[in-house]
Design a protein around this motif. Sequence first.
Motif, PDB file in Angstrom:
ATOM      1  N   HIS A  56       0.640  -1.184  -0.017  1.00 56.26           N
ATOM      2  CA  HIS A  56       0.094   0.067   0.644  1.00 56.26           C
ATOM      3  C   HIS A  56       0.938   1.373   0.130  1.00 56.26           C
ATOM      4  O   HIS A  56       0.345   2.242  -0.927  1.00 56.26           O
ATOM      5  CB  HIS A  56      -1.136   0.383   0.982  1.00 56.26           C
ATOM      6  N   PHE A  57       2.177   0.721   1.096  1.00 51.98           N
ATOM      7  CA  PHE A  57       2.855   1.679   0.251  1.00 51.98           C
ATOM      8  C   PHE A  57       4.550   2.160   0.882  1.00 51.98           C
ATOM      9  O   PHE A  57       4.679   1.342   1.061  1.00 51.98           O
ATOM     10  CB  PHE A  57       2.916   2.725   2.580  1.00 51.98           C
ATOM     11  N   LEU A  58       5.350   2.891  -0.444  1.00 50.83           N
ATOM     12  CA  LEU A  58       6.056   2.799  -0.271  1.00 50.83           C
ATOM     13  C   LEU A  58       7.108   4.178  -0.618  1.00 50.83           C
ATOM     14  O   LEU A  58       6.855   5.114  -0.857  1.00 50.83           O
ATOM     15  CB  LEU A  58       6.327   2.047  -1.934  1.00 50.83           C
ATOM     16  N   GLY A  59       8.004   4.058   0.723  1.00 50.91           N
ATOM     17  CA  GLY A  59       8.770   5.378   1.121  1.00 50.91           C
ATOM     18  C   GLY A  59       9.799   5.287   0.606  1.00 50.91           C
ATOM     19  O   GLY A  59      11.173   4.585   0.746  1.00 50.91           O
ATOM     20  N   LEU A  60      10.159   6.024  -0.270  1.00 50.55           N
ATOM     21  CA  LEU A  60      12.276   6.041  -1.018  1.00 50.55           C
ATOM     22  C   LEU A  60      12.587   7.562  -0.250  1.00 50.55           C
ATOM     23  O   LEU A  60      13.662   7.980  -0.937  1.00 50.55           O
ATOM     24  CB  LEU A  60      12.104   5.897  -2.668  1.00 50.55           C
ATOM     25  N   TYR A  61      12.249   8.279   0.298  1.00 46.43           N
ATOM     26  CA  TYR A  61      12.328   9.337   0.565  1.00 46.43           C
ATOM     27  C   TYR A  61      13.911   9.778   1.048  1.00 46.43           C
ATOM     28  O   TYR A  61      13.617   8.971   1.655  1.00 46.43           O
ATOM     29  CB  TYR A  61      11.520  10.605   1.648  1.00 46.43           C
ATOM     30  N   HIS A  62      14.200  10.710   0.542  1.00 45.72           N
ATOM     31  CA  HIS A  62      15.998  11.237   0.734  1.00 45.72           C
ATOM     32  C   HIS A  62      16.519  10.286   0.388  1.00 45.72           C
ATOM     33  O   HIS A  62      17.539   9.530   0.992  1.00 45.72           O
ATOM     34  CB  HIS A  62      15.774  11.652   2.533  1.00 45.72           C
ATOM     35  N   ASN A  63      16.708   9.910  -0.625  1.00 47.08           N
ATOM     36  CA  ASN A  63      17.874   8.479  -1.349  1.00 47.08           C
ATOM     37  C   ASN A  63      18.077   9.415  -2.301  1.00 47.08           C
ATOM     38  O   ASN A  63      17.168   9.912  -3.368  1.00 47.08           O
ATOM     39  CB  ASN A  63      17.692   7.236  -1.588  1.00 47.08           C
ATOM     40  N   PRO A  64      19.007   9.568  -3.318  1.00 52.38           N
ATOM     41  CA  PRO A  64      19.699   9.935  -4.137  1.00 52.38           C
ATOM     42  C   PRO A  64      19.399   9.237  -5.728  1.00 52.38           C
ATOM     43  O   PRO A  64      19.940   8.240  -6.161  1.00 52.38           O
ATOM     44  CB  PRO A  64      21.560   9.958  -3.622  1.00 52.38           C
ATOM     45  N   LEU A  65      18.476   9.489  -6.016  1.00 49.36           N
ATOM     46  CA  LEU A  65      18.088   9.152  -7.879  1.00 49.36           C
ATOM     47  C   LEU A  65      17.458   9.996  -8.598  1.00 49.36           C
ATOM     48  O   LEU A  65      16.860  11.004  -8.048  1.00 49.36           O
ATOM     49  CB  LEU A  65      16.155   8.738  -7.577  1.00 49.36           C
ATOM     50  N   PHE A  66      17.912   9.794  -9.590  1.00 50.80           N
ATOM     51  CA  PHE A  66      17.203  10.596 -10.459  1.00 50.80           C
ATOM     52  C   PHE A  66      16.126  10.305 -11.396  1.00 50.80           C
ATOM     53  O   PHE A  66      15.831   9.556 -11.113  1.00 50.80           O
ATOM     54  CB  PHE A  66      19.390   9.963 -11.738  1.00 50.80           C
ATOM     55  N   LYS A  67      15.324  11.549 -12.031  1.00 51.32           N
ATOM     56  CA  LYS A  67      14.361  11.991 -12.696  1.00 51.32           C
ATOM     57  C   LYS A  67      13.930  10.146 -13.093  1.00 51.32           C
ATOM     58  O   LYS A  67      13.155   9.809 -13.354  1.00 51.32           O
ATOM     59  CB  LYS A  67      14.247  12.649 -13.363  1.00 51.32           C
ATOM     60  N   ALA A  68      15.316   9.609 -14.604  1.00 50.52           N
ATOM     61  CA  ALA A  68      14.914   7.987 -14.964  1.00 50.52           C
ATOM     62  C   ALA A  68      14.566   7.341 -13.798  1.00 50.52           C
ATOM     63  O   ALA A  68      13.804   6.565 -14.516  1.00 50.52           O
ATOM     64  CB  ALA A  68      16.128   8.205 -15.864  1.00 50.52           C
ATOM     65  N   ALA A  69      15.202   6.703 -12.585  1.00 51.00           N
ATOM     66  CA  ALA A  69      15.106   5.701 -11.861  1.00 51.00           C
ATOM     67  C   ALA A  69      13.202   6.338 -11.421  1.00 51.00           C
ATOM     68  O   ALA A  69      12.649   4.850 -11.268  1.00 51.00           O
ATOM     69  CB  ALA A  69      16.218   5.985 -11.230  1.00 51.00           C
ATOM     70  N   ILE A  70      13.312   7.323 -11.357  1.00 48.78           N
ATOM     71  CA  ILE A  70      11.845   7.552 -10.588  1.00 48.78           C
ATOM     72  C   ILE A  70      11.222   7.515 -11.340  1.00 48.78           C
ATOM     73  O   ILE A  70       9.682   6.492 -10.828  1.00 48.78           O
ATOM     74  CB  ILE A  70      11.980   8.895 -10.119  1.00 48.78           C
ATOM     75  N   GLN A  71      10.819   8.010 -12.727  1.00 49.30           N
ATOM     76  CA  GLN A  71      10.178   7.694 -13.471  1.00 49.30           C
ATOM     77  C   GLN A  71       9.101   6.263 -14.265  1.00 49.30           C
ATOM     78  O   GLN A  71       8.517   5.746 -13.726  1.00 49.30           O
ATOM     79  CB  GLN A  71      10.137   8.337 -15.503  1.00 49.30           C
ATOM     80  N   ASP A  72      11.181   5.394 -13.813  1.00 51.09           N
ATOM     81  CA  ASP A  72      11.041   4.143 -14.384  1.00 51.09           C
ATOM     82  C   ASP A  72      10.048   3.258 -12.805  1.00 51.09           C
ATOM     83  O   ASP A  72       8.830   2.516 -13.044  1.00 51.09           O
ATOM     84  CB  ASP A  72      12.077   3.066 -14.389  1.00 51.09           C
ATOM     85  N   LEU A  73      10.224   3.946 -12.329  1.00 53.16           N
ATOM     86  CA  LEU A  73       9.761   3.460 -11.198  1.00 53.16           C
ATOM     87  C   LEU A  73       8.475   3.371 -11.092  1.00 53.16           C
ATOM     88  O   LEU A  73       7.551   2.507 -10.317  1.00 53.16           O
ATOM     89  CB  LEU A  73      10.451   3.501  -9.047  1.00 53.16           C
ATOM     90  N   LEU A  74       8.056   4.442 -10.972  1.00 56.75           N
ATOM     91  CA  LEU A  74       6.303   4.708 -10.854  1.00 56.75           C
ATOM     92  C   LEU A  74       5.717   4.092 -12.065  1.00 56.75           C
ATOM     93  O   LEU A  74       4.270   3.271 -12.081  1.00 56.75           O
ATOM     94  CB  LEU A  74       6.071   6.477 -10.742  1.00 56.75           C
ATOM     95  N   GLN A  75       6.067   4.053 -13.133  1.00 60.75           N
ATOM     96  CA  GLN A  75       5.968   3.776 -14.214  1.00 60.75           C
ATOM     97  C   GLN A  75       5.718   2.109 -14.214  1.00 60.75           C
ATOM     98  O   GLN A  75       4.270   1.636 -14.144  1.00 60.75           O
ATOM     99  CB  GLN A  75       6.034   3.610 -15.209  1.00 60.75           C
ATOM    100  N   LYS A  76       6.623   1.131 -13.884  1.00 55.32           N
ATOM    101  CA  LYS A  76       6.334  -0.521 -13.383  1.00 55.32           C
ATOM    102  C   LYS A  76       5.216  -0.360 -11.723  1.00 55.32           C
ATOM    103  O   LYS A  76       4.581  -1.175 -11.691  1.00 55.32           O
ATOM    104  CB  LYS A  76       7.808  -0.745 -12.380  1.00 55.32           C
ATOM    105  N   THR A  77       5.679   0.523 -11.594  1.00 54.57           N
ATOM    106  CA  THR A  77       4.842   0.335 -10.074  1.00 54.57           C
ATOM    107  C   THR A  77       3.672   0.523 -10.011  1.00 54.57           C
ATOM    108  O   THR A  77       2.066   0.000  -9.303  1.00 54.57           O
ATOM    109  CB  THR A  77       5.245   1.236  -8.469  1.00 54.57           C
ATOM    110  N   LEU A  78       2.716   0.959 -11.227  1.00 55.64           N
ATOM    111  CA  LEU A  78       1.795   1.029 -11.880  1.00 55.64           C
ATOM    112  C   LEU A  78       0.559  -0.563 -11.739  1.00 55.64           C
ATOM    113  O   LEU A  78      -0.455  -0.517 -11.792  1.00 55.64           O
ATOM    114  CB  LEU A  78       1.091   1.509 -12.834  1.00 55.64           C
TER     115      LEU A  78
END
Length: 99
Positions: A56-78
């Motif tokens: 239900h919840f995934l917290g990744l705040y304050h990790n050194p991530l770039f936009k492409a990795a975050i976008q990939d995560l958000l797309q796949k976790t759909l």
Amino acid sequence: MDLSGLNVSRSLLEPLQLLLEKASASLLYLDLSYCHIADSHLNALLPTLLRCSRLHFLGLYHNPLFKAAIQDLLQKTLELPDLHLVVYPYPLDCHMQDP
């Protein structure tokens, strides 16, 4: 499962993957904030995270991530039907563009 502050960059990635695999059927909450998770760590964890079908919840705040990795995560976790909230950091490459 609150694992915030766990330093994944120090050889804890594989044990974390094993833990998530074992908990994947029942895991509802996962906080990996402040875990030093870089893009390569996230890419390695993503297949295991996608097995957490009840998350239900995934917290990744304050990790050194770039936009492409975050976008990939958000797309796949759909694919995760119960995932309602993902807390992610402000991307590093967006910080670099700030004056």
